[in-house]
Design a protein around this motif. Structure first.
Motif, PDB file in Angstrom:
ATOM      1  N   ASN A  85      38.945  53.327  39.397  1.00 34.32           N
ATOM      2  CA  ASN A  85      37.952  52.290  39.665  1.00 34.32           C
ATOM      3  C   ASN A  85      37.908  51.320  38.487  1.00 34.32           C
ATOM      4  N   LEU A  86      38.146  50.037  38.774  1.00 39.00           N
ATOM      5  CA  LEU A  86      38.034  48.994  37.765  1.00 39.00           C
ATOM      6  C   LEU A  86      36.727  48.258  38.015  1.00 39.00           C
ATOM      7  N   ARG A  87      35.883  48.149  36.984  1.00 39.16           N
ATOM      8  CA  ARG A  87      34.610  47.475  37.145  1.00 39.16           C
ATOM      9  C   ARG A  87      34.354  46.531  35.978  1.00 39.16           C
ATOM     10  N   SER A  88      33.504  45.533  36.234  1.00 38.26           N
ATOM     11  CA  SER A  88      33.155  44.515  35.247  1.00 38.26           C
ATOM     12  C   SER A  88      31.711  44.730  34.812  1.00 38.26           C
ATOM     13  N   LEU A 135      45.797  46.926  39.820  1.00 40.44           N
ATOM     14  CA  LEU A 135      44.358  46.748  39.971  1.00 40.44           C
ATOM     15  C   LEU A 135      44.056  45.261  39.912  1.00 40.44           C
ATOM     16  N   SER A 136      43.678  44.682  41.048  1.00 38.09           N
ATOM     17  CA  SER A 136      43.515  43.231  41.116  1.00 38.09           C
ATOM     18  C   SER A 136      42.208  42.879  41.812  1.00 38.09           C
ATOM     19  N   GLY A 137      41.529  41.852  41.291  1.00 36.07           N
ATOM     20  CA  GLY A 137      40.279  41.375  41.885  1.00 36.07           C
ATOM     21  C   GLY A 137      39.675  40.292  41.014  1.00 36.07           C
ATOM     22  N   ASP A 138      38.586  39.717  41.483  1.00 40.13           N
ATOM     23  CA  ASP A 138      37.921  38.646  40.749  1.00 40.13           C
ATOM     24  C   ASP A 138      37.014  39.219  39.669  1.00 40.13           C
ATOM     25  N   LEU A 139      36.891  38.464  38.562  1.00 45.69           N
ATOM     26  CA  LEU A 139      35.962  38.806  37.494  1.00 45.69           C
ATOM     27  C   LEU A 139      34.655  38.054  37.684  1.00 45.69           C
ATOM     28  N   GLN A 140      33.656  38.415  36.894  1.00 51.67           N
ATOM     29  CA  GLN A 140      32.420  37.653  36.895  1.00 51.67           C
ATOM     30  C   GLN A 140      32.646  36.302  36.207  1.00 51.67           C
ATOM     31  N   THR A 146      43.518  40.340  27.948  1.00 50.27           N
ATOM     32  CA  THR A 146      42.205  40.205  27.314  1.00 50.27           C
ATOM     33  C   THR A 146      41.716  38.763  27.291  1.00 50.27           C
ATOM     34  N   GLN A 147      42.587  37.804  27.664  1.00 47.25           N
ATOM     35  CA  GLN A 147      42.205  36.408  27.816  1.00 47.25           C
ATOM     36  C   GLN A 147      42.826  35.862  29.088  1.00 47.25           C
ATOM     37  N   VAL A 148      42.019  35.183  29.871  1.00 45.44           N
ATOM     38  CA  VAL A 148      42.500  34.580  31.116  1.00 45.44           C
ATOM     39  C   VAL A 148      41.916  33.189  31.243  1.00 45.44           C
ATOM     40  N   ARG A 149      42.545  32.379  32.086  1.00 46.26           N
ATOM     41  CA  ARG A 149      42.072  31.008  32.287  1.00 46.26           C
ATOM     42  C   ARG A 149      41.027  30.905  33.393  1.00 46.26           C
ATOM     43  N   SER A 150      41.043  31.862  34.305  1.00 49.67           N
ATOM     44  CA  SER A 150      40.146  31.800  35.466  1.00 49.67           C
ATOM     45  C   SER A 150      39.679  33.204  35.815  1.00 49.67           C
ATOM     46  N   PRO A 151      38.465  33.332  36.344  1.00 46.75           N
ATOM     47  CA  PRO A 151      38.013  34.665  36.781  1.00 46.75           C
ATOM     48  C   PRO A 151      38.666  35.132  38.068  1.00 46.75           C
TER      49      PRO A 151
END
Length: 512
Positions: free
Chosen positions: A444-447, A473-478, A420-425
């Motif tokens: 499906n994982l979506r932002s 499930l891996s990918g970039d966030l906004q 629920t907390q990350v340093r980078s998107p």
């Protein structure tokens, strides 16, 4: 007393026949249609009213969109290009003059067959490919070739090879939307033009189509066996994301050509198109600045509603209602084949958006030839057709109001590990595992911020033990401080109902 022979139609502008001949193979020349804008003065007043309302319906919502200046400019660009193509059709006057397209279509067919052969693709396990066209585009090219061969008139010397090659390309493309378009167009054209020669041609074509499909199934040719599948190949996920865009801007839409940037996954992952072998050429830097305008909703009603709101949607369908009304008034077989076929295809592939790989241009050129004879007393029929088309082509929107698909026993989320907390998107990773009845599923994982965009989709199979595999499930966030992530569970490989069977949501904060 004999009826006097009808005078031949005036010749079109000199540049139009070679432009049509080159268009399927060199679709970048589409904007040259702007030269035909002066031809619009020949349209009847009824058509002018329809076109005027369409232009107004695109511009007014743009002024209230999130980027009003850009949206207004882009709406003007799309409207002018459509009007230019309609002007080309007005200059042609007769849909049969679309036969010039046959030259470019033959180039496309030969290029696809040679390219697929030289690339070493196995015809039994892969779809037909082309240097810069998708299998869907090739399928539509095959459909247009079949319509020209059946209804454009002229000598059999060019019509028979064009029709046979078009049929072969249509089957080897493995595209179900173009196949449905081809069948509907042929049936519609045959209803208008009757005669033993045409009936024989349709019968022979039907036999060849059925024989090719049967032989392909027997030989297990992947492209042909794919034609028998009923899944939507992930379009339901695209429809569901588009619905979130519509909810974010329900009145104005986000602007013409601006939906793609809401549907693209976060990060630097721009792709020009997906080839038949699953590879996609990456975008050069100048293309990345466009914001992915080629990513579409795969449904014309959702696309228009997301881009221009309810008023823009109404304007488009009033225009389409006028086109369909005119083609039935004129009883033109080729015009009806092109217009009905591409309208069917636009239910799950937006075949009317310009510019396109030639097929939307063909639609609006054919529409212009029909609107030239739109009767002034037909506005009632225009409204009826507009309402009917809107209802028929809005099925993903209507299906979204239905209850979610039921799974028995109901699915449950056995395990979820999602930060629920990350340093980078960059490279956000979550792990999930479901308890599910045996079968095929998609996660499906979506932002989501104002609207939702996909991060990653994984296909998986649940075994008889009900314990599905552990999913990564891996990918970039906004790149925003806070966003909501949603994990959606879909049953099967795709359906016409965009609502997922299950959902889990959580918030993520980015704290460098």
């Amino acid at each position: 007393m004999t009826r006097p022979a009808e005078a031949p139609a005036p010749a079109p502008l000199r540049w139009i026949p070679p432009w049509l001949a080159a268009l399927p193979a060199l679709y970048v020349i589409s904007p040259l249609a702007l030269l035909a804008l002066p031809q619009l003065r020949r349209l009847p007043h009824a058509a002018w009213w329809v076109l005027g309302f369409y232009a107004f319906s695109q511009q007014l919502p743009a002024l209230f969109s999130p980027e009003p200046l850009l949206a207004s400019l882009l709406a003007l660009v799309r409207t002018l290009l459509m009007l230019g193509l309609i002007g080309v059709g007005v200059s042609l006057r007769q849909s049969e003059r679309l036969r010039w397209l046959g030259i470019g279509l033959m180039v496309v067919y030969v290029t696809a067959l040679v390219f697929s052969g030289l690339s070493g693709a196995d015809p039994f396990s892969s779809r037909l490919s082309h240097p810069y066209m998708t299998p869907i585009t090739l399928g539509l090219a095959g459909a247009v070739g079949i319509w020209l061969a059946l209804f454009a008139g002229g000598k059999l010397l060019w019509r028979v090879p064009l029709g046979l090659l078009g049929l072969g390309v249509l089957l080897l493309s493995g595209s179900r939307g173009p196949l449905a378009a081809a069948l509907v167009g042929c049936v519609a054209g045959f209803i208008i033009r009757r005669g033993w020669r045409l009936a024989l041609g349709v019968l022979v074509g039907a036999v060849l189509l059925a024989g090719g499909f049967y032989l392909g199934k027997k030989l297990e040719v992947a492209a042909i066996t794919r034609l028998g599948n009923a899944d939507t190949t992930g379009r339901d996920i695209v429809w569901y994301n588009t619905l979130s865009v519509i909810r974010s801007e329900p009145l104005s839409g986000v602007g013409s050509y601006l939906l793609g940037q809401r549907l693209a996954p976060p990060g630097d992952n721009c792709e020009l198109w997906m080839a038949a072998n699953g590879t996609a050429p990456s975008c050069p830097p100048w293309v990345k600045k466009l914001g992915s305008p080629w990513l579409i909703a795969h449904n014309i009603a959702l696309q228009q509603l997301a881009e221009t709101g309810p008023l823009g949607l109404l304007g488009l369908f009033v225009l389409l209602g006028a086109v369909v009304t005119a083609v039935f008034q004129n009883r033109n077989p080729l015009g009806l084949a092109v217009i009905s076929g591409l309208l069917v295809a636009t239910a799950n592939d937006n075949t009317l958006l310009v510019p396109s790989p030639f097929f939307a241009e063909v639609f609006w050129v054919a529409a212009g030839a029909q609107l030239l004879r739109l009767a002034p007393t037909s506005l009632g029929a225009v409204g009826g057709w507009a309402a009917g088309l809107m209802l028929a082509l809005s099925f993903p929107l209507l299906a979204s109001r239905l209850p979610a698909p039921q799974v028995r026993p109901p699915p449950s989320l056995r395990f979820l590990n999602a930060p629920t907390q990350v340093r980078s998107p960059r490279a956000y990773t979550a792990f999930a595992q479901f308890d599910l009845p045996p079968g095929k599923y998609r996660a499906n994982l979506r932002s989501c911020t104002d609207s939702c965009m996909p991060i990653v989709t994984i296909d998986f199979t649940a075994p008889a033990s009900r314990q599905a595999p552990l999913l990564t499930l891996s990918g970039d966030l906004q790149p925003v401080p806070r966003q909501r992530l949603e994990l959606l569970l879909y049953v099967g490989e795709g359906s016409t109902r965009p609502t997922p069977a299950g959902r889990r949501a959580w918030n993520v904060e980015i704290k460098p």
